[in-house]
Design a protein around this motif. Structure first.
Motif, PDB file in Angstrom:
ATOM      1  N   ILE A 139       7.455 -71.696 -17.534  1.00 37.98           N
ATOM      2  CA  ILE A 139       7.776 -70.355 -18.048  1.00 37.98           C
ATOM      3  C   ILE A 139       8.285 -70.440 -19.482  1.00 37.98           C
ATOM      4  N   MET A 140       9.191 -71.379 -19.738  1.00 44.92           N
ATOM      5  CA  MET A 140       9.815 -71.467 -21.055  1.00 44.92           C
ATOM      6  C   MET A 140       8.816 -71.798 -22.157  1.00 44.92           C
ATOM      7  N   ARG A 141       7.795 -72.574 -21.843  1.00 39.97           N
ATOM      8  CA  ARG A 141       6.835 -72.929 -22.904  1.00 39.97           C
ATOM      9  C   ARG A 141       6.043 -71.715 -23.375  1.00 39.97           C
ATOM     10  N   LEU A 142       5.982 -70.666 -22.542  1.00 39.15           N
ATOM     11  CA  LEU A 142       5.330 -69.428 -22.970  1.00 39.15           C
ATOM     12  C   LEU A 142       6.198 -68.673 -23.976  1.00 39.15           C
ATOM     13  N   ILE A 143       7.504 -68.911 -23.918  1.00 36.06           N
ATOM     14  CA  ILE A 143       8.430 -68.285 -24.858  1.00 36.06           C
ATOM     15  C   ILE A 143       8.474 -69.075 -26.157  1.00 36.06           C
ATOM     16  N   ASP A 144       8.612 -70.384 -26.039  1.00 37.01           N
ATOM     17  CA  ASP A 144       8.685 -71.264 -27.205  1.00 37.01           C
ATOM     18  C   ASP A 144       8.298 -72.662 -26.752  1.00 37.01           C
ATOM     19  N   ASP A 145       7.114 -73.099 -27.110  1.00 37.03           N
ATOM     20  CA  ASP A 145       6.619 -74.400 -26.654  1.00 37.03           C
ATOM     21  C   ASP A 145       7.309 -75.505 -27.450  1.00 37.03           C
ATOM     22  N   GLU A 146       8.209 -76.227 -26.790  1.00 38.79           N
ATOM     23  CA  GLU A 146       9.046 -77.213 -27.459  1.00 38.79           C
ATOM     24  C   GLU A 146       8.595 -78.651 -27.210  1.00 38.79           C
ATOM     25  N   ARG A 147       7.382 -78.848 -26.785  1.00 39.01           N
ATOM     26  CA  ARG A 147       6.949 -80.216 -26.477  1.00 39.01           C
ATOM     27  C   ARG A 147       7.162 -81.158 -27.666  1.00 39.01           C
ATOM     28  N   LEU A 148       6.702 -80.779 -28.844  1.00 37.98           N
ATOM     29  CA  LEU A 148       6.753 -81.675 -29.999  1.00 37.98           C
ATOM     30  C   LEU A 148       8.186 -81.972 -30.421  1.00 37.98           C
ATOM     31  N   VAL A 149       9.052 -80.963 -30.439  1.00 38.66           N
ATOM     32  CA  VAL A 149      10.424 -81.217 -30.895  1.00 38.66           C
ATOM     33  C   VAL A 149      11.207 -82.028 -29.863  1.00 38.66           C
ATOM     34  N   ARG A 150      10.906 -81.831 -28.587  1.00 40.91           N
ATOM     35  CA  ARG A 150      11.590 -82.632 -27.571  1.00 40.91           C
ATOM     36  C   ARG A 150      11.137 -84.090 -27.641  1.00 40.91           C
ATOM     37  N   GLU A 151       9.846 -84.300 -27.863  1.00 39.74           N
ATOM     38  CA  GLU A 151       9.356 -85.671 -28.027  1.00 39.74           C
ATOM     39  C   GLU A 151       9.974 -86.318 -29.259  1.00 39.74           C
ATOM     40  N   ALA A 152      10.091 -85.545 -30.336  1.00 37.03           N
ATOM     41  CA  ALA A 152      10.678 -86.083 -31.568  1.00 37.03           C
ATOM     42  C   ALA A 152      12.147 -86.437 -31.357  1.00 37.03           C
ATOM     43  N   ALA A 153      12.875 -85.607 -30.607  1.00 40.92           N
ATOM     44  CA  ALA A 153      14.287 -85.891 -30.339  1.00 40.92           C
ATOM     45  C   ALA A 153      14.431 -87.182 -29.548  1.00 40.92           C
ATOM     46  N   PHE A 154      13.577 -87.379 -28.564  1.00 40.87           N
ATOM     47  CA  PHE A 154      13.643 -88.611 -27.775  1.00 40.87           C
ATOM     48  C   PHE A 154      13.326 -89.826 -28.642  1.00 40.87           C
ATOM     49  N   GLU A 155      12.307 -89.709 -29.486  1.00 40.19           N
ATOM     50  CA  GLU A 155      11.959 -90.829 -30.366  1.00 40.19           C
ATOM     51  C   GLU A 155      13.091 -91.140 -31.335  1.00 40.19           C
ATOM     52  N   ALA A 156      13.783 -90.107 -31.809  1.00 40.92           N
ATOM     53  CA  ALA A 156      14.910 -90.346 -32.714  1.00 40.92           C
ATOM     54  C   ALA A 156      16.010 -91.129 -31.999  1.00 40.92           C
ATOM     55  N   LEU A 157      16.273 -90.815 -30.734  1.00 42.60           N
ATOM     56  CA  LEU A 157      17.257 -91.576 -29.967  1.00 42.60           C
ATOM     57  C   LEU A 157      16.812 -93.025 -29.801  1.00 42.60           C
ATOM     58  N   ARG A 158      15.569 -93.212 -29.442  1.00 38.39           N
ATOM     59  CA  ARG A 158      15.063 -94.591 -29.267  1.00 38.39           C
ATOM     60  C   ARG A 158      15.122 -95.352 -30.583  1.00 38.39           C
ATOM     61  N   ASN A 159      14.798 -94.676 -31.669  1.00 35.89           N
ATOM     62  CA  ASN A 159      14.849 -95.341 -32.975  1.00 35.89           C
ATOM     63  C   ASN A 159      16.277 -95.751 -33.328  1.00 35.89           C
ATOM     64  N   ALA A 160      17.250 -94.885 -32.998  1.00 38.09           N
ATOM     65  CA  ALA A 160      18.640 -95.199 -33.304  1.00 38.09           C
ATOM     66  C   ALA A 160      19.124 -96.403 -32.503  1.00 38.09           C
ATOM     67  N   VAL A 161      18.668 -96.518 -31.267  1.00 37.38           N
ATOM     68  CA  VAL A 161      19.005 -97.692 -30.456  1.00 37.38           C
ATOM     69  C   VAL A 161      18.306 -98.927 -31.003  1.00 37.38           C
ATOM     70  N   ALA A 162      17.022 -98.785 -31.318  1.00 37.74           N
ATOM     71  CA  ALA A 162      16.269 -99.928 -31.844  1.00 37.74           C
ATOM     72  C   ALA A 162      16.838-100.413 -33.178  1.00 37.74           C
ATOM     73  N   ALA A 163      17.396 -99.478 -33.959  1.00 35.64           N
ATOM     74  CA  ALA A 163      17.965 -99.844 -35.264  1.00 35.64           C
ATOM     75  C   ALA A 163      19.350-100.472 -35.144  1.00 35.64           C
ATOM     76  N   GLY A 164      19.888-100.500 -33.940  1.00 36.57           N
ATOM     77  CA  GLY A 164      21.194-101.116 -33.743  1.00 36.57           C
ATOM     78  C   GLY A 164      22.377-100.211 -34.009  1.00 36.57           C
ATOM     79  N   LEU A 165      22.124 -98.899 -34.151  1.00 35.50           N
ATOM     80  CA  LEU A 165      23.245 -97.970 -34.343  1.00 35.50           C
ATOM     81  C   LEU A 165      23.998 -97.736 -33.029  1.00 35.50           C
ATOM     82  N   PHE A 166      23.243 -97.692 -31.926  1.00 40.12           N
ATOM     83  CA  PHE A 166      23.818 -97.409 -30.618  1.00 40.12           C
ATOM     84  C   PHE A 166      23.227 -98.352 -29.575  1.00 40.12           C
ATOM     85  N   GLU A 167      23.933 -98.479 -28.472  1.00 39.59           N
ATOM     86  CA  GLU A 167      23.381 -99.123 -27.297  1.00 39.59           C
ATOM     87  C   GLU A 167      23.396 -98.130 -26.148  1.00 39.59           C
TER      88      GLU A 167
END
Length: 236
Positions: A139-167
């Motif tokens: 239902i929500m994707r009909l209001i605002d399809d957030e697939r790309l921004v949610r994927e980007a947010a997850f990748e940013a978290l993974r990148n921050a872990v891979a860069a050694g900022l967080f574990e």
């Protein structure tokens, strides 16, 4: 880290997880993207945080938050995660509840660097993000399809872990129940909002309403909302 794991979901409320994963009592907390301050109030009253800075980029909602009279340990501030107006090592815990994917994609990595900067050594970052899956999302994707921004947010978290900022301390998938007595209550919660310009025409609104009302029962509409929580620890 996984963006989704349909086999791993538990059913609970966000606040149950917050209390399970972190001890906020007497802590200095930064909440980025506090919305209407519902969770802010919980952090202050139920969990006993000593001092909370709660930021919001929706000026209308921020003005409403400034008028809240009974949270003396909370400072409401206008501003985004990519530029945090605090000195280094100011907080023990940073909380982002469904707000990382609202940071502009180009600024997500900077936002996580800023969070690393303002956290104390070994401080915690709690990130809760909606998962692009299930009936509620359909239902929500009909209001605002957030697939790309949610994927980007997850990748940013993974990148921050891979860069050694967080574990990564923990990754939890959960579903919380949303109950809506009727279409009007659902529309007020997700369509008639101040933080986004929906620009939905009559045809799209009718499509959204039909998708919502397919779940109608005599007791309203009950939908399970899927989320992923990533609890990260600052690495020095």
């Amino acid at each position: 880290m996984q963006i989704n794991d349909p086999s791993a979901y538990r059913r609970c409320e966000e606040t149950d997880l917050i209390g399970e994963l972190m001890d906020l009592r007497d802590r200095r907390v930064l909440e980025l993207g506090c919305g209407a301050a519902y969770t802010t109030r919980m952090l202050a009253t139920r969990f006993g945080a000593a001092r909370i800075t709660a930021t919001e980029v929706d000026r209308i909602q921020h003005a409403r938050n400034l008028a809240i009279p009974d949270l003396p340990q909370v400072s409401f501030r206008y501003g985004g995660a990519e530029s945090i107006a605090d000195p280094d090592a100011s907080y023990e815990i940073v909380v982002m509840l469904k707000s990382l994917h609202h940071v502009p994609i180009a600024a997500m990595d900077q936002a996580l660097r800023e969070i690393h900067r303002v956290l104390l050594p070994s401080g915690l970052l709690y990130v809760s993000e909606p998962v692009y899956w299930g009936d509620f999302n359909a239902i929500m994707r009909l209001i605002d399809d957030e697939r790309l921004v949610r994927e980007a947010a997850f990748e940013a978290l993974r990148n921050a872990v891979a860069a050694g900022l967080f574990e990564l301390v923990a990754e939890v998938f959960f579903e919380s129940e949303g109950t809506y007595p009727d279409w009007e209550s659902f529309a007020a919660r997700f369509i008639d909002v101040t933080h986004s310009e929906r620009n939905l025409d009559a045809e799209r609104l009718a499509e959204i309403r039909a998708a919502f009302e397919r779940h109608q029962t005599p007791h309203g509409v009950r939908l399970w909302k899927p989320h992923r929580v990533d609890l990260l620890r600052r690495v020095d």
